[in-house]
Structures are given as structure tokens and as C-alpha cells.
Design a protein around this motif. Structure first.
Motif, mmCIF file in Angstrom:
data_model
loop_
_atom_site.group_PDB
_atom_site.id
_atom_site.type_symbol
_atom_site.label_atom_id
_atom_site.label_comp_id
_atom_site.label_asym_id
_atom_site.label_seq_id
_atom_site.Cartn_x
_atom_site.Cartn_y
_atom_site.Cartn_z
ATOM 1 N N LYS A 566 62.847 34.663 114.647
ATOM 2 C CA LYS A 566 64.044 35.472 114.854
ATOM 3 C C LYS A 566 64.082 36.665 113.897
ATOM 4 N N LEU A 567 63.492 36.480 112.704
ATOM 5 C CA LEU A 567 63.417 37.592 111.752
ATOM 6 C C LEU A 567 62.389 38.637 112.175
ATOM 7 N N GLY A 568 61.472 38.277 113.083
ATOM 8 C CA GLY A 568 60.510 39.248 113.594
ATOM 9 C C GLY A 568 59.084 39.069 113.116
ATOM 10 N N PHE A 569 58.793 38.012 112.358
ATOM 11 C CA PHE A 569 57.440 37.789 111.848
ATOM 12 C C PHE A 569 56.549 37.168 112.932
ATOM 13 N N THR A 570 55.241 37.316 112.737
ATOM 14 C CA THR A 570 54.250 36.640 113.563
ATOM 15 C C THR A 570 53.849 35.345 112.861
ATOM 16 N N LEU A 571 53.597 34.290 113.649
ATOM 17 C CA LEU A 571 53.270 32.976 113.091
ATOM 18 C C LEU A 571 51.848 32.575 113.454
ATOM 19 N N SER A 572 51.140 32.040 112.463
ATOM 20 C CA SER A 572 49.746 31.640 112.659
ATOM 21 C C SER A 572 49.530 30.231 112.129
ATOM 22 N N ILE A 573 48.696 29.453 112.839
ATOM 23 C CA ILE A 573 48.276 28.135 112.359
ATOM 24 C C ILE A 573 46.910 28.278 111.708
ATOM 25 N N ASP A 574 46.847 27.971 110.412
ATOM 26 C CA ASP A 574 45.617 28.110 109.632
ATOM 27 C C ASP A 574 44.805 26.811 109.701
ATOM 28 N N ASP A 575 43.491 26.926 109.534
ATOM 29 C CA ASP A 575 42.597 25.756 109.480
ATOM 30 C C ASP A 575 42.746 24.865 110.707
ATOM 31 N N PHE A 576 42.876 25.473 111.899
ATOM 32 C CA PHE A 576 43.073 24.692 113.111
ATOM 33 C C PHE A 576 41.890 23.748 113.328
ATOM 34 N N GLY A 577 42.222 22.497 113.667
ATOM 35 C CA GLY A 577 41.186 21.508 113.934
ATOM 36 C C GLY A 577 40.970 20.529 112.809
ATOM 37 N N THR A 578 41.664 20.740 111.657
ATOM 38 C CA THR A 578 41.464 19.841 110.513
ATOM 39 C C THR A 578 42.629 18.881 110.321
ATOM 40 N N GLY A 579 43.710 19.065 111.090
ATOM 41 C CA GLY A 579 44.895 18.225 110.885
ATOM 42 C C GLY A 579 45.295 17.484 112.131
ATOM 43 N N TYR A 580 46.516 17.752 112.636
ATOM 44 C CA TYR A 580 47.084 17.000 113.743
ATOM 45 C C TYR A 580 46.992 17.788 115.055
ATOM 46 N N SER A 581 45.834 18.393 115.336
ATOM 47 C CA SER A 581 45.704 19.223 116.526
ATOM 48 C C SER A 581 46.131 18.446 117.764
ATOM 49 N N SER A 582 47.102 18.972 118.499
ATOM 50 C CA SER A 582 47.514 18.317 119.727
ATOM 51 C C SER A 582 48.274 19.298 120.592
ATOM 52 N N LEU A 583 48.220 19.062 121.898
ATOM 53 C CA LEU A 583 48.942 19.893 122.843
ATOM 54 C C LEU A 583 50.430 19.868 122.551
ATOM 55 N N ALA A 584 50.924 18.730 122.040
ATOM 56 C CA ALA A 584 52.357 18.562 121.820
ATOM 57 C C ALA A 584 52.925 19.688 120.969
ATOM 58 N N TYR A 585 52.298 19.990 119.830
ATOM 59 C CA TYR A 585 52.912 21.002 118.969
ATOM 60 C C TYR A 585 52.501 22.412 119.361
ATOM 61 N N LEU A 586 51.309 22.603 119.919
ATOM 62 C CA LEU A 586 50.905 23.944 120.338
ATOM 63 C C LEU A 586 51.816 24.475 121.435
ATOM 64 N N ALA A 587 52.230 23.593 122.345
ATOM 65 C CA ALA A 587 53.103 24.016 123.432
ATOM 66 C C ALA A 587 54.556 24.115 122.990
ATOM 67 N N ARG A 588 54.928 23.330 121.981
ATOM 68 C CA ARG A 588 56.343 23.241 121.594
ATOM 69 C C ARG A 588 56.756 24.300 120.578
ATOM 70 N N PHE A 589 55.844 24.668 119.684
ATOM 71 C CA PHE A 589 56.204 25.570 118.598
ATOM 72 C C PHE A 589 55.916 27.024 118.979
ATOM 73 N N PRO A 590 56.728 27.977 118.484
ATOM 74 C CA PRO A 590 56.571 29.396 118.848
ATOM 75 C C PRO A 590 55.468 30.078 118.034
ATOM 76 N N LEU A 591 54.225 29.747 118.308
ATOM 77 C CA LEU A 591 53.095 30.253 117.531
ATOM 78 C C LEU A 591 52.442 31.435 118.236
ATOM 79 N N ASP A 592 51.923 32.379 117.431
ATOM 80 C CA ASP A 592 51.309 33.594 117.970
ATOM 81 C C ASP A 592 49.805 33.643 117.752
ATOM 82 N N GLU A 593 49.318 32.925 116.752
ATOM 83 C CA GLU A 593 47.917 33.074 116.364
ATOM 84 C C GLU A 593 47.344 31.721 115.960
ATOM 85 N N LEU A 594 46.070 31.549 116.214
ATOM 86 C CA LEU A 594 45.371 30.312 115.878
ATOM 87 C C LEU A 594 44.103 30.682 115.118
ATOM 88 N N LYS A 595 43.948 30.128 113.893
ATOM 89 C CA LYS A 595 42.765 30.404 113.077
ATOM 90 C C LYS A 595 41.832 29.198 113.108
#
Length: 675
Positions: A566-595
Motif C-alpha cells: 500500500k505504501l508503494g514498494f516492490t516485494l521480493s522473495i530472497d533465496d527462493f527454494g531454500t525454505g518453505y517454497s509452496s504454491l500456497a504462499y506464492l499465490a496468496r502473498f502480494p509478491l512482485d519478484e522471486l530471487k
């Protein structure tokens, strides 16, 4: 999308999820499932094909859901919650069902989440209250639990000692209505707050009590649902009796029924006073936080109680075990016959913890790290012995976990080094001694700079540059990480403003948010103030978070991410694939970038299958309208491959290393001229 494509994508996107995902046919049999079903059943995905809930999760599970399956097959979309009572556990299940048509056939998609933690926590609280009540009723001394000056609970002995028929007659009253002390300069409740645990106070009953008596008052600090409270223990003056075999209520851990940290420390002090040699083990359950985060604290509490039970069954009767807090346990073994006992006992404990734990619908194996000390060799008091054992335990974690490490003096030097780093880092934060460097990112299409990541660096006045791998963990452990994060954020906002004015801003500048920052709701207010004072366009800044930070508290994460967006920032998930990677959060959270994590990139040359994984991750991100960044690129071959796979941006030493601000500015000026 065909059925074969669904069977390909569903496991790929949901295998790391702690939730149940499945596709079922018209006979309610599995067409495909995610890895959670494999964990529960111990079977491969191929072996589960054609099986049903009755085979894997039990007839009771299936009978509870059968009617919902039929409704979904008739075209209904369903979201509901049910309670499964299998006579061992009450499990609340929140699930969704919806039909899909593929190849002229109807299938249903099933997604379920265990939501029983709230009820389990309530049951746990009731159990703890029951244990507390039973323990206090066993004592001859008066035990009052007070919050502020109000008596919250009291045992039967309290009523007798204060001249009442039953405790309910004065619960809810102020303690100052019942007792008074000789101190006229402050109230009794203020005196209680300041009274140390080893001190006592002479008090007298007031006219509101049914008897006149002089009593000895002692205090132990505690908490009620996170709020400070006090256990007030009253004894008859000059008529005190002491049962050495009776454990004071303040020394008992209400979850496990064994000694708490205070009680365990008291035992150590007593053994030292009697000059009895002993060794002590400090045990920590490895990665226990993952159980609480993925399965809920009610499951974590169940595991802690099971560990306590196993340890008590394993240890000889003269050994003492205590729950020191969190996932840590202490074991005191007096009068060891020989030094080999320590190694033998540790091996048995590690093997014991490695045995599977029943976590409702599946089992899980755990590991532990153990540090040990001996008295009198490794310390002369309880505080130093516990501290040294804790130091040895962390050394066991650093050396690979699931092992015993015995304390030695060199460890104290390392602990002092960490303390020195903490003190020096605090000075650096106070004196603006940290620097923000920048590592450019380049377009995977033409390899021109299209953004950068901000990275903190510390140049010590004597030691020179200290690696972030050394000082970041110290900042996290000492609580300085939020202050450090604010320093970096403030500097980046100012730099972005300057580069915008100079016309050399190459693209968005990324800032790493620590889990501690993200977990603090005041972060939003802080960023709002920075935007207002710096007048920076928030679209010029990307905020990077790790998967574990986002997944630690789902509801809080959604609120925070929505507020940041809402403040206008872009959101990125860092180190993708090392934690809880799942469709559940990728589809649910307002993310713009995947590293994509550097671990995938570095293994391209040695593990060709990594290319398939990277390609699927890129395609997944593209289908979710996310930009893809690959980090850790160190060779031309890696860069060319990522470019051919339609990656958006590349970051790594092959193109640019992290550099100080003034060097990056010169590079950006050159980059602007070449366009």
C-alpha cells in the motif's frame, strides 16, 4: 492444462508445503498428491496413486469428508472446518474443495490445513492450571499468585493461614487489604516487586483477616500470559518446617512437570554446597522452531512433554533433569564412577531423541546438540557452569549438530570474542561506523545494469573490514539487527534520492529486511516517516524477505505485506527454494519478484537436473506475473544459460562485486553515458 500437466505441477509447487494437497477422482481415489501424504504414509507418490483416505489417513478421516467430496463432484465449491476425533487426538481441519473438468472427466482439488492449535493451546492452559492447582494444594505453606497488587489465585493453606474458610473469599482482593509490613515509605505491593528471590520480609495480617499472625513472606517472579506477576509464599514465623524432598511450586515447569530453570539452578547450587562432583549436560533440540512454525505450538508442546518423559525413563534415579526453557533441557549426573559415563549417556540421549515422534498423522525424527561441563573443573558456581555448558552446546551446533561437545577454556575466548563484537558493533551503530555498499544487477537480455542490492559493511578502526558472516549473527542474537536495519534503510533512501536527482538511478534498489524487522508492526510507521522526509518514490525501492520470515506467521505476514504494498514498494522473495517454497504462499502473498538462490546456480555445471528445476521456477514466476532474478552468477556459461531460459535479471561476481557508494556512482555515470 491437461491432467498430466496437473500431475506434473502440483507436486513441484506444493511438495515443501506443510499442508495437504491432492487431486481425487470420482471414486475419491488419489490421482496425485504432494509430499505431505508421502511423509504421513511412508509410501512413494507412485505407490499412493489409486489409494484413498481410508488406506492412508484412516476410515474415520474419510467418513468425515466423504459427503463433502460428493458435493464437490456435483459442482460445488466448498470451504469448511471439521473436528476429527480419533480417540487419541482432537484435530481441527480447515479445508477447501473445488471441482475441475479435464479430458471429459471430473476431478476434485483438496487442500487442508491443521487449525487445531487454538483448541490445543486452550487444553494445554487448562492442564497447566490443573497442575499448578494440584502442586499448590500439596504445600503446607501459603501460596498466592498476584498480578500487580491483586490476588489471582490462592491455595487452601492460604485460607487457613489468613483465617478464612476458603480461598475464594479473598481471591480478587488487594494483598494490601490482608497483609502489612513495617515499611511505611512504600506500599506492600511495591515492596514485593523490589524483593529479590533470596530475600524475605516479615508481614502481619490485617483486621480484614480472621486471625492475627506474623508471617515470613518470600517472592518469586513469574508471568501470567506474558504479563509480569509474582508468587508470594507465606510461612509461619519461628515455626517454619522444611521438607527437603518437596519441590517448591516456583521451581516446577508446569508443561513437563520437571524442574524449571530456577529449580534446576537451585539443585546445582545445593550439590556444589555439599561439594559433590558431577557432570552436567545442556541439551538443545535442533531445528525445533520448524515444528512450532509449520505444525503449531500445541504440537511443539506435545514433543517437549514426550522428550521429558523419555529422558526420565532413560536416566538413573539419582540423575536430575530440568526443562530450562524453550527447547532446552539440563541433566545433572552426580558422583560419576568414570569419565566414560558421560560419552555413553550422551550417545543414549542422542539415540533417544533420534527415535520417531508421533505427530498425529505422521512421525518425525529429531536431532539434538549437547554441551557438557564438569564440577569442579569447569566452574565453581551454577551461573558459570550453565553458561559454559550453553557455550559448548552452541559449539556442537556449529560442528554439525546431533553430537556432544565438552567444554574447554578456548570456548570462553570465542564467547568473549562474540561479546567483543557485540560491544564494538553497538559503538559502530552509535557513531555511524557502518557503510552501505551496492552490488549491481544486470538485465539478462543485454547485460546492462538495471538495479542494485544494498549490502551492509563494517570497517572496524583497528581490525579493518569484518565479514558480515561474523557480525550479522551477533546482531541477530544481541537484538541489534533492527537498529542495523534502520541504519541501512535510512542510508538507502537518501542515496536513491541523490541518484534520482543526478539522473543515474539504474532501476530499483533492493533492501534486505530481517525477520526481526518484518515481525515488528512499527516497521510500517518507520517507513512512512522515511518516505515523508526523503520524498523518495517508493516504486524505486524493492524490499527483500526470506521465505522463513514470510512463513513464520501467516496472518501477520499478509497484514505486513499488504501494508508495504500500500505504501508503494516492490516485494521480493530472497533465496527462493531454500525454505518453505509452496504454491500456497506464492499465490496468496502480494509478491512482485522471486530471487533464485545461488545454491541452484552454482550446481548447474555438476548437476544437469538443476537446469530443469531453474527453468520450472522461472516459468512458475512468469505465470504468476513475477520478475525473476538469479543471484550468485559467477561464470559466463551460467549467465548465457539464464538468459536463454528467459530470466529477467542476473546478479553475481561475473558482472559486478559489491562496491562502496562512490565507486558505484562512477559506474552508474558510465552506464548512463553508454545508453
Amino acid at each position: 492444462m491437461s491432467l498430466s500437466q496437473i500431475q506434473h505441477w502440483l507436486p513441484l509447487l506444493t511438495d515443501n508445503s506443510p499442508f495437504l494437497f491432492a487431486i481425487l477422482d470420482t471414486d475419491h481415489n488419489y490421482v496425485t498428491v504432494n509430499n505431505r501424504y508421502c511423509e504421513i504414509s511412508g509410501l512413494s507418490r507412485e505407490a499412493l496413486f489409486g489409494r484413498s483416505d481410508t488406506d492412508i489417513l484412516g476410515a474415520h478421516f474419510y467418513s468425515s469428508l466423504k459427503a463433502y467430496y460428493d458435493r464437490a463432484l456435483s459442482g460445488e465449491k466448498i470451504e469448511a472446518e471439521i473436528t476429527l476425533d480419533d480417540h487419541r487426538f482432537d484435530t481441527s481441519l480447515h479445508f477447501s474443495l473445488f471441482p475441475i473438468e479435464q479430458d471429459d472427466n471430473t476431478y476434485i482439488v483438496f487442500h487442508a490445513v491443521d487449525t487445531s492449535e487454538r483448541q490445543q493451546l486452550l487444553n494445554s492452559l487448562k492442564e497447566s492450571e490443573s497442575k499448578y492447582h494440584k502442586l499448590t494444594e500439596l504445600l503446607n505453606d501459603s501460596v498466592l499468585l498476584i498480578e500487580g497488587d491483586i490476588i489471582v489465585s490462592a491455595n487452601t493453606a492460604s485460607a487457613k493461614m489468613l483465617g478464612f474458610n476458603k480461598a475464594s473469599e479473598f481471591v480478587g482482593e488487594s494483598i494490601e487489604q490482608l497483609l502489612t509490613s513495617a515499611n511505611k515509605t512504600q506500599s506492600l505491593s511495591e515492596t514485593i516487586i523490589e524483593l529479590a528471590s533470596e530475600q524475605s520480609l516479615i508481614v502481619r495480617t490485617t483486621v480484614n483477616c480472621g486471625t492475627r499472625a506474623e508471617l515470613i513472606l518470600t517472592v518469586e517472579k513469574t508471568h501470567i500470559l506474558g504479563s509480569p506477576a509474582h508468587l508470594v509464599i507465606l510461612k509461619e514465623h519461628k515455626k517454619q518446617t522444611k521438607n527437603e524432598n518437596q519441590i517448591a511450586v516456583s521451581q516446577v515447569d508446569l508443561l513437563t512437570g520437571i524442574y524449571n530453570r530456577h529449580g534446576f539452578t537451585h539443585v546445582i547450587e545445593k550439590v556444589i554446597k555439599d561439594d559433590i562432583p558431577f557432570f552436567m549436560l545442556y541439551l538443545d533440540i535442533d531445528n525445533f522452531k520448524n515444528i512450532n512454525d509449520s505444525l503449531g505450538h500445541h504440537i511443539g508442546d506435545r514433543v517437549l512433554k514426550e522428550i521429558s518423559t523419555r529422558l526420565q525413563k532413560l536416566l538413573p534415579k539419582h540423575a536430575i533433569v530440568g526443562h530450562l526453557g524453550g527447547d532446552e533441557f539440563g541433566i545433572l549426573f552426580p558422583k560419576p564412577e568414570h569419565n566414560q559415563i558421560l560419552d555413553q549417556l550422551s550417545e543414549k540421549i542422542i539415540s533417544l531423541i533420534n527415535q520417531p515422534f508421533d505427530l498425529v498423522h505422521f512421525s518425525k525424527r529429531l536431532a539434538c546438540s549437547i554441551g557438557s561441563v564438569q564440577y569442579p573443573t569447569d566452574g565453581s558456581d551454577a551461573r558459570s557452569l550453565l553458561q559454559n555448558a550453553d557455550t559448548a552446546m552452541y559449539e556442537a551446533k556449529d560442528r554439525g549438530r546431533n553430537r556432544l561437545i565438552k567444554f574447554h577454556d578456548q570456548m570462553n575466548k570465542e564467547a568473549r570474542m562474540r561479546l567483543w563484537l557485540e560491544i564494538e558493533l553497538q559503538k559502530a551503530l552509535q557513531n555511524n561506523g557502518l557503510e552501505v555498499w551496492y552490488q549491481p544487477k544486470v538485465s539478462a537480455r543485454d547485460f546492462r545494469i538495471n538495479g542494485a542490492e544494498a549490502l551492509v559493511r563494517w570497517k572496524h578502526p583497528v581490525e579493518g573490514y569484518i565479514s558480515p558472516a561474523r557480525f550479522i549473527p551477533v546482531a541477530e542474537r544481541s537484538g541489534l539487527i533492527e537498529t542495523l536495519g534502520k541504519v541501512v534503510m535510512r542510508e538507502v533512501f537518501q542515496t536513491v534520492k541523490e541518484w534520482c536527482n543526478q539522473g543515474i538511478l539504474p532501476g530499483r534498489i533492493a533492501i534486505n529486511l530481517s525477520p526481526e524487522q518484518f515481525g515488528n508492526p512499527q516497521l510500517i510507521e518507520y517507513m512512512e516517516r522515511l518516505l515523508k522526509t526523503s520524498q523518495v518514490d517508493p516504486n524505486c525501492i524493492t524490499l527483500e524477505l526470506t521465505e522463513s520470515a514470510v512463513m513464520s506467521d501467516g496472518e501477520h505476514a499478509i497484514q505486513m505485506l499488504d501494508a508495504i504494498k500500500k505504501l508503494g514498494f516492490t516485494l521480493s522473495i530472497d533465496d527462493f527454494g531454500t525454505g518453505y517454497s509452496s504454491l500456497a504462499y506464492l499465490a496468496r502473498f502480494p509478491l512482485d519478484e522471486l530471487k533464485i538462490d545461488r545454491g541452484f546456480i552454482s550446481e548447474i555445471d555438476t548437476l544437469p537436473k538443476q537446469i530443469t528445476i531453474i527453468e520450472n521456477v522461472i516459468n512458475l514466476g512468469k505465470n504468476l506475473n513475477m520478475d525473476i532474478v538469479a543471484e550468485g552468477v559467477e561464470t559466463r556459461q551460467q549467465a548465457m544459460l539464464l538468459s536463454s531460459l528467459n530470466c529477467d535479471s542476473i546478479q553475481g561476481f561475473h558482472f559486478h562485486k559489491p562496491q562502496p557508494k562512490h565507486e558505484i556512482e562512477a559506474l552508474l555515470v558510465q552506464n548512463k553515458r553508454s545508453r
